[in-house]
Design an enzyme around this catalytic site. Sequence first.
Site, mmCIF file in Angstrom:
data_model
loop_
_atom_site.group_PDB
_atom_site.id
_atom_site.type_symbol
_atom_site.label_atom_id
_atom_site.label_comp_id
_atom_site.label_asym_id
_atom_site.label_seq_id
_atom_site.Cartn_x
_atom_site.Cartn_y
_atom_site.Cartn_z
ATOM 1 C CD GLU A 73 -24.766 11.748 13.160
ATOM 2 O OE1 GLU A 73 -25.553 11.861 11.961
ATOM 3 O OE2 GLU A 73 -24.709 12.186 14.050
ATOM 4 C CE1 TYR A 89 -3.838 2.320 0.604
ATOM 5 C CE2 TYR A 89 -2.054 3.475 2.142
ATOM 6 C CZ TYR A 89 -3.537 3.396 1.633
ATOM 7 O OH TYR A 89 -4.121 4.744 1.496
ATOM 8 C CG ASP A 90 3.191 2.313 3.743
ATOM 9 O OD1 ASP A 90 2.004 2.750 3.496
ATOM 10 O OD2 ASP A 90 3.762 1.881 4.458
ATOM 11 C CD GLU A 128 -31.486 3.626 7.987
ATOM 12 O OE1 GLU A 128 -30.588 4.361 8.140
ATOM 13 O OE2 GLU A 128 -32.415 3.428 7.057
ATOM 14 C CE LYS A 140 -30.876 10.456 16.209
ATOM 15 N NZ LYS A 140 -30.110 11.193 16.628
ATOM 16 C CB CYS A 160 -17.563 30.623 49.750
ATOM 17 S SG CYS A 160 -16.168 31.396 50.456
HETATM 18 ZN ZN LIG Z 1 -14.467 29.973 50.240
#
Ligand SMILES: [Zn+2]
Length: 673
Positions: A176, A38-39, A116, A118, A430
């Site tokens: 997708e 392939y390469d 199908e 999803k 706080c």
């Molecule tokens: Zn604090």
Amino acid sequence: MKGGARPAARAAELRRLVERANHAYYVLDKPEISDAEYDRLFRELQELEAAHPELRAPDSPTLRIGAEPAEKFRKHRHLVPMLSLANAFTEAELVEWEERNARLLQEVKGAGYTLEVKIDGAAVSLTYEDGVLVTGATRGNGIEGEDVSANLRTVRDMPLRLAGKAWPKRMEVRGEVYLSKSRFAELNAERERAGEPTFANPRNAAAGSLRQLDPKITRRRGLRIFCFHVEAPGQKLPVDTQHELLRQLAAWGFPVEPNHTLVRDLAQAHHEIAQLEARLGTLDYGADGVVVKVNPLRLHAELGTVGDREPRWAVARKFAPEVQITRLKEIKINVGRTGALNPYAVLEPVEIGGVTVSTATLHNFDLIDAKDIREGDWVEVTRAGEVIPQVLGPVRERRTGKERKFKRPERCPVCGSKVEYPSDEVMAYCSNVSCPGRVFESIVHFASRGAMDIRGLGYERVRALLDAKLVKDVADLYQLTPMQLLTLEGFAEKSAHQLVDAIQASKQQPLSTLLYALGIRHVGAQGAKLLARQFGTMKALRNASVDEINAVRGVGEAIAEAVAGFFDEAKNRKLLERLEKLGLNLKEPAAADGKGPLAGHVYVVTGTLPSLSRAKAIELIEAAGGHVADSVSKKTTALVVGADAGSKLERAKALGVAIIDEAELLRRARAKP
Ligand SMILES: [Zn+2]
């Protein structure tokens, strides 16, 4: 040249051979040639194209390794709008869907359905001309997406040139793009090692990877694709049913999700869907439901769409969100940027929907009490909207008596200051305005997308900057130097300069963005925009009274008081003075008032528009110089109506106000003034 072939002929042959090998490897999962072979073919093709640039073709597999980075994406208008699907969460809702269709078209019953899986990824539209991929685009708003062709060409199982015959001359194939669960786990491990933020879930990772400006980055992410739909307006498809279409797509070379089936009726559909749901965990990709489609394509056209938004012939039968049981080891608290104490659960790691979850939100102390959640409990955990994990409640039967009841803290777990429990709120706070927990969260928020958008400044780096005492507040960010950053772990020459540049660039953000980034209580992005538009400068806003702020349309009393309260604090005034000295932009660019095609006109928007969100519609009208009002009056130019419009529509009719749809609004807003 090999075998004396002419370059053009050899290039075509090589393209065919390489693509055939790709298809065999990635789609059929049956490699035909060795990697070395392939390469060799691939390199020969690359060299041939380099020597003969005229031979470069849009379907060349050499494009799969990624083109040069782009400045930004071009817009791409879909040939046919990309619709979204209606959902059915139960069997009963699926039956209702069929009944609604049968009332319009009796023959729907008995016509058969395809089922199908999803896929949980990013929707794309691929345009093929004469069998060659010419454009690939994101869904965008459904009408218009972004041209991400260079990125999509790097998706290895995507056909650049179609196999077989009988494809329409020009067609859009919908699919997708997704990241497999295994690749997702690998990618996050790599990112963690590199000190980069990890992805929240495979869907976000896929969508983000698709929108990289540098295709080489996209290629490294290892995206895959499944295709399932074709639009070819005015042309004949060689098939009559959805089920045949899936087979045809595979014959053309598209990857098609293998678990699709054809069923006679809904009874069979319910059964098959339950089977699929049980097998979900064995798939290497995220799926959140099954798409049920009326099988004969001819009925699709007859059933049509609901308000140009959803097709009637398809529905997404969603799976129940996955729930897992695990041990809650400990309840911890972090302090948000408003000072709110957010309790969260530290869990025995558990896999939910393909993601390992080790913490989950507990929302607030009231909820912990109401559900009687204790440390050491076995708890049910789910991922709400598939993103933020949350604890549903304890499994009481599994208690041993060793669980510990949670006690509300009197002191802030970060700074030790007194905790306030306002009687009219579920949240606790706080009391220390410079609590390090708040400072941390407020800087993270300041830098985030949607706020000042400082790339490269996320949780870890903010933490590092605070720990090294290089910053104490957001103004300090603007005095950071590359030299200082280089003293921190994880920074190199290049990344240090990049971050400083990104921080400096954020100085140009408009006033509205800065207001939002400052994290004033109750002031969201939309509220910040309204304030900035009305007052124009930070100075004018600072000098405005509560009543003047309250008088701005869309701004309520809570915002007005919070804003006035913010400017009342000496510490905040000092911060703003510093930001001004540091050269931040404290102005809002003038709105298109008095100019633009909609100048002098007042619009009201109601109902769900087919493609624009409400915020986008308002933005569009205002950008075109128009005004948006909340209610219909005689002064209203027109009411823009979407699906499920309510009383405003009645009132517009009663007053004789013009009623227009989104298409007309878009036409008017884009018209020459
Ligand atoms: Zn604090």
